[in-house]
Scaffold this active site. Structure first.
Site, PDB file in Angstrom:
ATOM      1  CG  HIS A  77      27.845  43.257  23.952  1.00 36.42           C
ATOM      2  ND1 HIS A  77      28.384  43.342  25.397  1.00 36.42           N
ATOM      3  CD2 HIS A  77      27.633  44.733  24.163  1.00 36.42           C
ATOM      4  CE1 HIS A  77      28.258  44.128  26.431  1.00 36.42           C
ATOM      5  NE2 HIS A  77      27.469  45.324  24.717  1.00 36.42           N
ATOM      6  CG  HIS A  80      33.569  40.452  31.475  1.00 38.12           C
ATOM      7  ND1 HIS A  80      34.062  41.476  31.165  1.00 38.12           N
ATOM      8  CD2 HIS A  80      32.350  40.392  31.713  1.00 38.12           C
ATOM      9  CE1 HIS A  80      32.932  42.148  31.524  1.00 38.12           C
ATOM     10  NE2 HIS A  80      31.971  41.180  31.416  1.00 38.12           N
ATOM     11  CG  ASP A 113      25.490  37.213  28.347  1.00 40.63           C
ATOM     12  OD1 ASP A 113      24.556  37.712  28.338  1.00 40.63           O
ATOM     13  OD2 ASP A 113      26.592  37.709  27.949  1.00 40.63           O
TER      14      ASP A 113
HETATM   15  C1  COA Z   1      34.686  38.396  26.314  1.00 45.55           C
HETATM   16  C2  COA Z   1      35.455  38.292  25.103  1.00 45.55           C
HETATM   17  C3  COA Z   1      34.961  38.867  24.039  1.00 45.55           C
HETATM   18  C4  COA Z   1      36.214  39.485  26.386  1.00 45.55           C
HETATM   19  O1  COA Z   1      37.466  39.255  24.931  1.00 45.55           O
HETATM   20  P1  COA Z   1      39.041  39.563  25.474  1.00 45.55           P
HETATM   21  O2  COA Z   1      39.332  40.380  26.510  1.00 45.55           O
HETATM   22  O3  COA Z   1      39.259  40.020  23.743  1.00 45.55           O
HETATM   23  O4  COA Z   1      40.145  38.500  25.612  1.00 45.55           O
HETATM   24  P2  COA Z   1      40.958  38.128  24.525  1.00 45.55           P
HETATM   25  O5  COA Z   1      39.888  37.200  23.828  1.00 45.55           O
HETATM   26  O6  COA Z   1      42.392  37.976  24.625  1.00 45.55           O
HETATM   27  O7  COA Z   1      41.231  36.571  25.320  1.00 45.55           O
HETATM   28  C5  COA Z   1      42.612  35.789  26.057  1.00 45.55           C
HETATM   29  C6  COA Z   1      42.814  34.492  25.636  1.00 45.55           C
HETATM   30  O8  COA Z   1      41.056  33.592  26.144  1.00 45.55           O
HETATM   31  C7  COA Z   1      41.346  33.077  25.544  1.00 45.55           C
HETATM   32  N1  COA Z   1      39.867  33.581  25.452  1.00 45.55           N
HETATM   33  C8  COA Z   1      38.783  34.120  26.204  1.00 45.55           C
HETATM   34  N2  COA Z   1      37.642  34.231  25.874  1.00 45.55           N
HETATM   35  C9  COA Z   1      37.610  32.815  25.780  1.00 45.55           C
HETATM   36  C10 COA Z   1      36.996  31.437  25.845  1.00 45.55           C
HETATM   37  N3  COA Z   1      35.042  31.896  25.969  1.00 45.55           N
HETATM   38  N4  COA Z   1      36.822  30.419  25.342  1.00 45.55           N
HETATM   39  C11 COA Z   1      38.327  29.806  25.055  1.00 45.55           C
HETATM   40  N5  COA Z   1      39.339  31.172  24.857  1.00 45.55           N
HETATM   41  C12 COA Z   1      38.959  32.275  25.371  1.00 45.55           C
HETATM   42  C13 COA Z   1      41.711  34.096  24.440  1.00 45.55           C
HETATM   43  O9  COA Z   1      42.143  32.846  23.245  1.00 45.55           O
HETATM   44  C14 COA Z   1      42.602  34.322  24.350  1.00 45.55           C
HETATM   45  O10 COA Z   1      44.010  32.996  24.017  1.00 45.55           O
HETATM   46  P3  COA Z   1      45.074  33.611  23.875  1.00 45.55           P
HETATM   47  O11 COA Z   1      46.267  34.121  24.702  1.00 45.55           O
HETATM   48  O12 COA Z   1      45.849  31.906  23.975  1.00 45.55           O
HETATM   49  O13 COA Z   1      45.401  33.851  22.688  1.00 45.55           O
HETATM   50  C15 COA Z   1      36.310  36.685  24.765  1.00 45.55           C
HETATM   51  O14 COA Z   1      36.651  36.335  26.245  1.00 45.55           O
HETATM   52  C16 COA Z   1      34.687  36.009  24.663  1.00 45.55           C
HETATM   53  O15 COA Z   1      34.499  35.977  23.430  1.00 45.55           O
HETATM   54  N6  COA Z   1      34.272  35.222  25.762  1.00 45.55           N
HETATM   55  C17 COA Z   1      33.275  34.378  24.556  1.00 45.55           C
HETATM   56  C18 COA Z   1      31.571  35.763  24.048  1.00 45.55           C
HETATM   57  C19 COA Z   1      31.154  35.930  25.565  1.00 45.55           C
HETATM   58  O16 COA Z   1      30.304  35.294  26.605  1.00 45.55           O
HETATM   59  N7  COA Z   1      30.525  37.107  26.201  1.00 45.55           N
HETATM   60  C20 COA Z   1      29.814  37.742  26.501  1.00 45.55           C
HETATM   61  C21 COA Z   1      30.429  38.461  27.565  1.00 45.55           C
HETATM   62  S1  COA Z   1      29.799  38.857  29.104  1.00 45.55           S
END
Ligand code: COA
Length: 437
Positions: free
Chosen positions: A268, A307, A363
């Protein structure tokens, strides 16, 4: 509308049920009537992480993640970032409309008048270790405010709620600045209510022995814009924590401390700190392809990308990119921006990211600006928490006056042991590996 209903056939019983569709949703409680027999508890929904569940009705922030739209109380974020001060936007989020000149003057005065903290809180802060993470200090001192303001417990009284809202918004920059100076071993600087919200914060952070510290106006405006962009983002993890904890009628200081804890996590608000660490680790553009490969192989994440709701370019990231250029005119270019831009270019054209609709989020660029302005990476999430306090409190106020409010209490699907009888200590079998900690 008459046809705004959903008919469900339960194939276990062949019975059909018609439930109303309400603003594009069905009420989960309407499913409870679907039973196999009178003893059956009734159907529930299973939605870990609330992927498809609306937890409340809210009139504060509108977000269309498919189209990349963000509006506060109906106003596009781009217009607010261009024309408003942070406290003007805070007023909008909390009250529903932009303030008139008189309303804004009174609001600015009220918030700044509440920027002082009790001297005992300073002593409390002195107890932290010299290298304590500023988010740890912030969340502890915000929780401690509840011991200074017992009237905060009168959560069912709108007048008292309002008072704590002003106190918290006024004190957040002071607590954050003191946490920063504590780390450096510098004396705390008292807030100056004559200054605007961001300039006062900068004064408390960076004033040394000069009689009058003057914040650079370009940097102060950049901070103001960054604060506006971070002020609210509807039902994200920390805001949901605010609503869940607040639903038990805990006081707003304890409740805000819970929201700060949620924000701290690297998935987050903690992501901005992680982005900088990642850019440091990559170091130069030629190492980007190898890093991207590691991400695609699933060994790590591209921090600042992806996201839960944006499946398009985050509109805040677009504005931040412009702000970065203005900041660099003053501070000189942070070389990490070039690595970030190249990362973005490669990622936006790579099938892995395109297929998963992963775009830069808020971010991705904010940390690069903060670093150019002189903040350390462990300060970045604090810079997110100060403005987001406004959003948390606006959502909390809305919830506290919502006639649908009830204590948050989800259900579960129990997957544990069936009933079993107690076994005396001497007859128990060893089932788990002994691991010391
Ligand atoms: C923000 C976040 C937690 C959202 O998670 P979510 O909605 O649960 O999305 P998922 O984790 O289901 O992601 C869907 C797919 O994209 C991939 N993915 C998502 N974010 C990714 C990232 N930053 N880098 C690489 N792969 C990513 C996941 O591994 C998943 O792949 P798969 O379908 O092969 O398993 C996630 O995108 C993330 O961890 N981002 C990095 C942290 C970040 O920048 N957070 C700030 C948010 S404002």
């Amino acid at each position: 509308m008459e046809n705004e209903t959903l008919t469900i056939t339960d194939n276990r019983t062949q019975k059909a049920y018609t439930v109303p569709i309400f603003r594009g949703t069905i009420r989960a409680m309407d499913l409870r009537q679907i039973k196999t027999d009178p003893e059956d508890f009734g159907l529930m929904t299973y939605d870990p992480a609330f992927m498809n569940t609306a937890s409340c009705q809210s009139a504060i922030t509108y977000l269309d993640g498919e189209k990349g739209i963000l509006r506060y109380r109906g106003y596009p974020i781009e217009q607010l970032a261009e024309h408003c001060t942070f406290l003007e936007v805070a007023y909008l989020l909390l009250n529903g409309d932009l303030p008139t000149k008189d309303e804004l003057d009174t609001w600015n005065y009220d918030v700044m008048r509440h920027s002082m903290i009790h001297e005992n809180l300073k002593k409390f802060m002195d107890g932290f270790h010299h290298d304590a993470h500023p988010m740890g200090i912030l969340l502890s001192t915000v929780a401690a405010l509840s011991t200074f303001y017992p009237d905060g417990r009168a959560v069912n009284d709108a007048k008292y709620r309002r008072k704590q809202v002003v106190r918290l918004i006024g004190k957040m920059p002071t607590l954050a600045a003191y946490a920063y100076r504590h780390r450096l071993g510098r004396p705390y600087i008292y807030p100056d209510p004559e200054l605007c919200y961001t300039k006062n914060y900068m004064n408390m952070l960076w004033k040394r022995t000069e009689p009058n510290y003057v914040a650079n106006p370009v940097l102060a405006r950049a901070l103001e814009v960054l604060f506006i962009l971070h002020a609210d983002h509807e039902q994200n993890c920390s805001t949901s924590a605010m609503r869940v904890v607040g639903s038990s009628n805990a006081d707003p200081y304890a409740t805000t401390a819970a929201a700060i804890s949620a924000l701290w996590g690297p998935l987050h608000g903690g992501a901005n700190e992680e982005v900088l660490r990642m850019l440091d680790e990559i170091g130069s553009k030629d190492r980007i392809p190898a890093f991207i490969e590691e991400v695609k192989e699933g060994h790590r994440k591209l921090m600042g990308f992806g996201h839960r709701v944006y499946k398009n370019y985050d509109p805040r990231a677009r504005i931040i990119k412009q702000v970065a250029e203005e900041v660099f005119e003053v501070t000189g270019r942070n070389p990490k921006i070039d690595i970030a831009l190249e990362l973005e270019k490669i990622a936006l054209n790579d099938e892995y990211f395109v297929k998963r609709r992963l775009y830069p989020n808020v971010d991705f660029y904010s940390g690069i600006i903060y670093q150019a302005m002189g903040f350390n990476p462990d300060q970045f999430t604090v810079l997110f928490g100060i403005p987001r306090t406004v959003g948390w409190l606006a959502q909390w106020q809305e919830m506290m006056s919502d006639t649908d409010k009830k204590i948050a209490r989800p259900r579960q699907i129990y997957i544990g042991e069936e009933k079993r009888d107690f076994v005396p200590l001497t007859l128990r079998e060893h089932k788990h590996e002994l691991v010391g900690v």
